[in-house]
Write a protein that holds these residues in place. Structure first.
Motif, PDB file in Angstrom:
ATOM      1  N   GLY A  68      -4.625 -43.895 -16.851  1.00 12.56           N
ATOM      2  CA  GLY A  68      -3.072 -44.482 -16.872  1.00 12.56           C
ATOM      3  C   GLY A  68      -3.096 -45.759 -17.552  1.00 12.56           C
ATOM      4  N   LEU A  69      -4.220 -46.725 -17.580  1.00 10.61           N
ATOM      5  CA  LEU A  69      -3.705 -47.918 -18.075  1.00 10.61           C
ATOM      6  C   LEU A  69      -3.677 -47.701 -20.193  1.00 10.61           C
ATOM      7  CD1 LEU A  69      -4.472 -50.909 -18.170  1.00 10.61           C
ATOM      8  CD2 LEU A  69      -6.609 -50.846 -18.204  1.00 10.61           C
ATOM      9  N   THR A  74      -0.993 -47.349 -25.199  1.00  4.80           N
ATOM     10  CA  THR A  74      -0.164 -46.434 -25.811  1.00  4.80           C
ATOM     11  C   THR A  74       1.303 -46.726 -25.941  1.00  4.80           C
ATOM     12  OG1 THR A  74      -2.434 -45.530 -26.121  1.00  4.80           O
ATOM     13  CG2 THR A  74      -0.511 -44.292 -27.127  1.00  4.80           C
ATOM     14  N   ALA A  75       2.420 -46.741 -25.151  1.00  3.55           N
ATOM     15  CA  ALA A  75       3.022 -46.619 -25.141  1.00  3.55           C
ATOM     16  C   ALA A  75       3.854 -48.231 -24.778  1.00  3.55           C
ATOM     17  CB  ALA A  75       3.989 -46.138 -23.148  1.00  3.55           C
ATOM     18  N   LEU A  76       3.170 -48.652 -24.425  1.00  4.13           N
ATOM     19  CA  LEU A  76       4.237 -50.312 -25.136  1.00  4.13           C
ATOM     20  C   LEU A  76       3.727 -50.530 -26.274  1.00  4.13           C
ATOM     21  CD1 LEU A  76       5.166 -52.607 -23.957  1.00  4.13           C
ATOM     22  CD2 LEU A  76       2.543 -53.724 -23.480  1.00  4.13           C
ATOM     23  N   ALA A  77       2.671 -50.450 -26.942  1.00  6.81           N
ATOM     24  CA  ALA A  77       2.710 -50.126 -28.534  1.00  6.81           C
ATOM     25  C   ALA A  77       3.445 -49.750 -29.386  1.00  6.81           C
ATOM     26  CB  ALA A  77       0.865 -49.861 -28.875  1.00  6.81           C
ATOM     27  N   VAL A  83       9.786 -46.691 -31.267  1.00  7.85           N
ATOM     28  CA  VAL A  83       9.716 -45.738 -30.453  1.00  7.85           C
ATOM     29  C   VAL A  83      10.759 -45.442 -29.148  1.00  7.85           C
ATOM     30  CG1 VAL A  83       8.911 -43.805 -28.960  1.00  7.85           C
ATOM     31  CG2 VAL A  83       7.859 -45.070 -31.764  1.00  7.85           C
ATOM     32  N   GLN A  84      12.409 -44.687 -29.144  1.00  9.37           N
ATOM     33  CA  GLN A  84      12.950 -45.558 -27.680  1.00  9.37           C
ATOM     34  C   GLN A  84      12.098 -45.438 -26.898  1.00  9.37           C
ATOM     35  OE1 GLN A  84      16.170 -42.674 -28.302  1.00  9.37           O
ATOM     36  NE2 GLN A  84      17.089 -43.543 -30.256  1.00  9.37           N
TER      37      GLN A  84
END
Length: 100
Positions: A68-69, A74-77, A83-84
């Motif tokens: 999860g971390l 990765t999502a934050l980056a 990316v929306q």
């Protein structure tokens, strides 16, 4: 070669590479047996309640555990790269957050 005694902590990508053939085999079995298992469960439910039609859906768990971390980082980056937010949340498996 072939000895996996002292690997230590592996990332999700490393696990995907290391267990790639086994993951593909598992996915193939899920494709082959999943529909049959759904049909079998629906038939057993129909035996129990003949007047009612049941829809059975197979939901398989993830083959490899998720980190999860690492996924959150990765999502934050990706969001910082443009990316929306809705796309990032969908990729993480969260339902659509739009308000009607």
């Amino acid at each position: 070669a072939g000895r996996l005694d002292h690997l230590g902590h592996l990332s999700g990508l490393a696990l995907q590479i290391l267990y790639g053939p086994l993951i593909r085999l598992t996915e193939m079995k899920r494709l082959l047996y999943g529909e049959m298992l759904c049909d079998l469960c629906a038939a057993l439910l129909a035996l129990n309640d003949p007047g009612c039609e049941h829809e059975v859906i197979c939901r398989w768990p993830e083959v490899l555990p998720k980190d999860g971390l690492t996924e959150a980082q990765t999502a934050l980056a990706r969001q910082q790269a443009g990316v929306q937010r809705a796309v990032t949340l969908a990729e993480l498996g969260y339902p659509d957050q739009t308000v009607s």
